[in-house]
Design an enzyme around this catalytic site. Structure first.
Site, mmCIF file in Angstrom:
data_model
loop_
_atom_site.group_PDB
_atom_site.id
_atom_site.type_symbol
_atom_site.label_atom_id
_atom_site.label_comp_id
_atom_site.label_asym_id
_atom_site.label_seq_id
_atom_site.Cartn_x
_atom_site.Cartn_y
_atom_site.Cartn_z
ATOM 1 N N CYS A 1 0.807 -1.226 0.000
ATOM 2 C CA CYS A 1 0.000 0.000 0.000
ATOM 3 C C CYS A 1 0.840 1.275 0.000
ATOM 4 O O CYS A 1 0.332 2.353 -0.300
ATOM 5 C CB CYS A 1 -0.951 0.006 1.192
ATOM 6 S SG CYS A 1 -2.063 -1.416 1.230
ATOM 7 N N HIS B 1 -2.982 6.976 2.355
ATOM 8 C CA HIS B 1 -3.487 5.688 1.883
ATOM 9 C C HIS B 1 -4.852 5.419 2.498
ATOM 10 O O HIS B 1 -5.029 5.532 3.717
ATOM 11 C CB HIS B 1 -2.515 4.567 2.254
ATOM 12 C CG HIS B 1 -3.100 3.206 2.121
ATOM 13 N ND1 HIS B 1 -3.662 2.760 0.943
ATOM 14 C CD2 HIS B 1 -3.243 2.202 3.023
ATOM 15 C CE1 HIS B 1 -4.114 1.528 1.133
ATOM 16 N NE2 HIS B 1 -3.870 1.177 2.375
ATOM 17 N N ASN C 1 -10.341 0.037 0.071
ATOM 18 C CA ASN C 1 -8.882 0.050 0.125
ATOM 19 C C ASN C 1 -8.362 -0.564 -1.169
ATOM 20 O O ASN C 1 -8.529 -1.757 -1.412
ATOM 21 C CB ASN C 1 -8.422 -0.760 1.337
ATOM 22 C CG ASN C 1 -6.913 -0.780 1.514
ATOM 23 O OD1 ASN C 1 -6.169 -0.589 0.560
ATOM 24 N ND2 ASN C 1 -6.461 -1.043 2.725
#
Length: 348
Positions: A121, A263, A293
């Site tokens: 990520c 993020h 996500n």
């Protein structure tokens, strides 16, 4: 033990010149996830802040997301020639070879430098930092930095921890060689990692470690696993710490930051990180409710949403922050440039 790498150019650096993002057509609402897991939609929403996610069809792959996002980024800045392409992903099309050369070829850039970067990520900010070094050498003029992941392809969709959280998507920026002080210049970056946190997020199977141990390959080992509580704690701590360090090196206070684009892990992590840094939560860009996500794609997807909404405008001071498997973390600061998105840009 933990480590971090810092890079700060004295003159030349990367300047963001184009921006694009893409999500697949298939929308999966919380109602579908809740019915499969035997939970309520409120349970998913309260834990994650997510309402829906976009998922590739079974024939799709990460390269498809990357190509579409890159095309939109290129369209947004007049389709310049590209000297290199970095694809940040933890879900490559194949374990071997890397996916970036295929993406470059499909975009018409055969023969250029193209490689994958896996920082999970944190991958997009890592790749953006690498691009600044490449452009600072003077050997390259223009590059593509892409974050794309098809996390749905490595999920156990019956897992209550990971099943509701992730979606698929791609985001990209065109970067050109420029100088510190220009709007859009990536002036300060800081990267870090801690391999002792390997087990809090990983896909156990498929690599040389499994083969060396003589462990047979099975479907369960190919799924992504995550320790939710550990990720929550370390994500907030690492993103806030690296962000404060970047702000100090920039000479910015938290009040100077117009937008935190972190993020999009989940809403609770985003708001807690903003508060820990000292940035008002309303100045944190949040689109995790609509796209979930998306791993390495999440920061450029959030950039596009913020530009489309009119929230992010030229001259705004922007702080990027990320935390991912490895464990890895990263932050960067820039002043937002004047950008025009491609007409096909809208992220639903």
């Amino acid at each position: 033990m933990s480590s971090h790498v810092e890079y700060e150019s004295t003159t030349r650096t990367a300047v963001i010149a184009g921006l694009g993002a893409y999500v697949p057509d298939q929308v999966v609402k919380n109602e579908e996830i809740a019915a499969r897991l035997g939970v309520t939609t409120d349970w998913i929403r309260d834990r994650t802040g997510i309402e829906q996610r976009f998922v590739l069809n079974p024939e799709g792959a990460t390269s498809d997301l990357a190509v579409e996002a890159a095309r939109r980024a290129l369209d947004s800045c007049g389709n310049p020639d590209i000297d290199f392409l970095i694809l940040a992903t933890c879900t490559p099309d194949h374990l071997f070879p890397s996916t970036a050369p295929s993406v470059a070829s499909r975009l018409g850039f055969k023969g250029i430098a193209a490689f994958d970067l896996n920082a999970a990520c944190s991958g997009f900010v890592y790749a953006l930092s690498v691009s600044t070094g490449m452009l600072a050498t003077g050997a390259y003029r223009t590059g593509l930095v892409i974050g794309a992941d098809a996390i749905s392809s490595i999920l156990n969709h019956d897992d209550e921890i990971t099943g509701p959280i992730f979606g698929d998507g791609g985001g990209a920026v065109v970067v050109r060689a420029g100088h510190l002080g220009e709007t859009g210049s990536v002036s300060v970056q800081q990267l870090g990692s801690d391999g002792d946190l390997l087990d809090i997020m990983k896909t156990p199977g498929g690599g040389s470690r499994q083969r060396a141990a003589g462990v047979p390959v099975d479907i369960d080992s190919s799924y992504f696993t995550m320790s939710g509580r550990a990720v929550y704690k370390h994500a907030i701590n690492r993103m806030s710490t690296v962000s404060r360090s970047v702000l100090e090196r920039l000479g910015w206070t938290p009040d100077d930051v117009d937008w935190l684009i972190a993020h999009q892990a989940n809403r609770r992590i985003l708001t807690a990180t903003a508060e820990e840094i000292g940035i008002a939560p309303e100045r944190a860009v949040i689109n995790v409710d609509r796209v979930a996500n998306t791993s390495a794609a999440s920061i450029p997807l959030a950039m596009v949403d913020a530009v489309e909404s009119g929230a992010l405008t030229a001259g705004d001071k922007v702080l990027l922050a990320a935390f991912g498997g490895g464990a890895t973390w990263a932050a960067a600061g820039l002043t937002w440039p004047e950008l025009t998105l491609a007409p096909t840009q809208t992220v639903r």
